[in-house]
Design a protein around this motif. Structure first.
Motif, PDB file in Angstrom:
ATOM      1  N   HIS A  87       0.810  -1.295   0.002  1.00 24.48           N
ATOM      2  CA  HIS A  87      -0.080   0.036  -0.009  1.00 24.48           C
ATOM      3  C   HIS A  87       0.735   1.191   0.077  1.00 24.48           C
ATOM      4  N   GLU A  88       0.656   2.123  -0.786  1.00 25.37           N
ATOM      5  CA  GLU A  88       1.418   3.509  -1.029  1.00 25.37           C
ATOM      6  C   GLU A  88       0.617   4.362  -0.025  1.00 25.37           C
ATOM      7  N   VAL A  89       1.482   5.382   0.766  1.00 25.04           N
ATOM      8  CA  VAL A  89       1.189   6.361   1.653  1.00 25.04           C
ATOM      9  C   VAL A  89       2.018   7.824   1.225  1.00 25.04           C
ATOM     10  N   PRO A  90       1.210   8.690   0.930  1.00 21.74           N
ATOM     11  CA  PRO A  90       1.973   9.997   0.681  1.00 21.74           C
ATOM     12  C   PRO A  90       2.693  10.539   1.902  1.00 21.74           C
ATOM     13  N   VAL A  91       3.675  10.882   2.031  1.00 24.42           N
ATOM     14  CA  VAL A  91       4.409  11.667   3.047  1.00 24.42           C
ATOM     15  C   VAL A  91       5.170  12.980   2.200  1.00 24.42           C
ATOM     16  N   SER A  92       5.255  13.953   2.945  1.00 25.22           N
ATOM     17  CA  SER A  92       5.856  15.107   2.206  1.00 25.22           C
ATOM     18  C   SER A  92       7.537  15.273   2.799  1.00 25.22           C
ATOM     19  N   ALA A  93       8.368  15.610   1.710  1.00 24.55           N
ATOM     20  CA  ALA A  93       9.860  15.630   2.138  1.00 24.55           C
ATOM     21  C   ALA A  93      10.072  16.826   3.050  1.00 24.55           C
ATOM     22  N   SER A  94      10.056  16.421   4.379  1.00 29.27           N
ATOM     23  CA  SER A  94      10.281  17.632   5.464  1.00 29.27           C
ATOM     24  C   SER A  94      10.725  17.016   6.857  1.00 29.27           C
ATOM     25  N   MET A 131       8.895  17.449   9.392  1.00 28.81           N
ATOM     26  CA  MET A 131       7.623  17.166   9.976  1.00 28.81           C
ATOM     27  C   MET A 131       7.526  15.552  10.326  1.00 28.81           C
ATOM     28  N   PRO A 132       7.065  14.906  11.661  1.00 30.32           N
ATOM     29  CA  PRO A 132       7.198  13.753  11.983  1.00 30.32           C
ATOM     30  C   PRO A 132       6.002  13.181  11.312  1.00 30.32           C
ATOM     31  N   VAL A 133       6.167  11.726  11.048  1.00 29.14           N
ATOM     32  CA  VAL A 133       5.009  10.717  10.544  1.00 29.14           C
ATOM     33  C   VAL A 133       4.634  10.221  11.796  1.00 29.14           C
ATOM     34  N   TYR A 139      -4.981   1.094   9.802  1.00 28.51           N
ATOM     35  CA  TYR A 139      -3.706   1.783   9.837  1.00 28.51           C
ATOM     36  C   TYR A 139      -3.982   3.221   9.431  1.00 28.51           C
ATOM     37  N   THR A 140      -3.545   4.211  10.374  1.00 25.90           N
ATOM     38  CA  THR A 140      -3.660   5.701   9.959  1.00 25.90           C
ATOM     39  C   THR A 140      -2.331   6.034  10.195  1.00 25.90           C
ATOM     40  N   PHE A 141      -1.947   6.717   8.957  1.00 30.49           N
ATOM     41  CA  PHE A 141      -0.794   7.682   8.904  1.00 30.49           C
ATOM     42  C   PHE A 141      -0.942   9.112   9.140  1.00 30.49           C
ATOM     43  N   THR A 142      -0.551   9.764   9.972  1.00 30.65           N
ATOM     44  CA  THR A 142      -0.606  11.250   9.796  1.00 30.65           C
ATOM     45  C   THR A 142       0.807  12.286   9.941  1.00 30.65           C
ATOM     46  N   GLN A 143       0.702  13.093   8.826  1.00 29.50           N
ATOM     47  CA  GLN A 143       1.910  13.993   8.851  1.00 29.50           C
ATOM     48  C   GLN A 143       1.077  15.458   8.810  1.00 29.50           C
ATOM     49  N   GLY A 144       1.190  16.142   9.772  1.00 34.31           N
ATOM     50  CA  GLY A 144       0.625  17.590   9.763  1.00 34.31           C
ATOM     51  C   GLY A 144      -0.748  17.334   9.561  1.00 34.31           C
ATOM     52  N   ASP A 145      -1.277  18.101   8.612  1.00 35.43           N
ATOM     53  CA  ASP A 145      -2.972  18.077   8.622  1.00 35.43           C
ATOM     54  C   ASP A 145      -3.195  16.818   7.521  1.00 35.43           C
ATOM     55  N   ASN A 146      -2.438  16.185   7.056  1.00 35.86           N
ATOM     56  CA  ASN A 146      -2.577  15.083   6.178  1.00 35.86           C
ATOM     57  C   ASN A 146      -2.647  13.762   6.670  1.00 35.86           C
ATOM     58  N   THR A 147      -3.622  13.142   6.649  1.00 34.94           N
ATOM     59  CA  THR A 147      -4.142  11.715   7.149  1.00 34.94           C
ATOM     60  C   THR A 147      -4.537  10.604   5.982  1.00 34.94           C
TER      61      THR A 147
END
Length: 130
Positions: free
Chosen positions: A3-10, A12-14, A94-102
């Motif tokens: 499964h692919e999950v988008p994260v930003s290159a920063s 900011m914690p995941v 499964y829930t991945f959160t980075q900033g406002d993106n979930t």
């Protein structure tokens, strides 16, 4: 299946949350897959398999990496007549959160393995952070 999950290159914690719905004892581990090994990032602290808002790294450190999330459910203390229902109704979210993106999702049926005596269920979810 991965499964692919988008994260930003920063920096900011995941954060990762794994919710398990079962009547049996459960353990969840999260490993970062490396070329020749793996690194343990998280494990469920209680026998319910749940991991809540665990910081597993930053966007920079996890971008283009793969995680292997393994949940083991033991049903040996569940009466024989109830095990199949527990297996059929098992939920792992499964829930991945980075900033406002979930991003949230569940496992696919092909990712669930059941022992022949129905006392053990293993769900392995591979996640690529992109």
């Amino acid at each position: 299946m991965t499964h692919e999950v988008p994260v930003s290159a920063s920096d900011m914690p995941v954060l990762l949350t794994v919710l398990v719905s079962t009547g049996g004892d459960a353990t969840t581990t999260v490993r970062l897959v490396l070329p020749d090994s793996s690194k343990l990032l998280a494990t469920s602290p209680e026998p319910d398999g749940i991991i809540t808002d665990k910081e597993i790294g930053t966007g920079n450190s996890l971008l283009n990496q793969t995680l292997k999330i393994k949940t083991i459910v033991e049903l040996d203390l569940i009466p024989d007549g109830l095990r199949q229902s527990m297996i059929d109704n098992l939920v792992v979210k499964y829930t991945f959160t980075q900033g406002d993106n979930t991003t949230s999702f569940e496992y696919e049926d092909a990712e669930k393995r059941v022992s022949s005596d129905k006392k053990l269920v293993i769900v392995i979810k591979n996640v690529k952070l992109v």
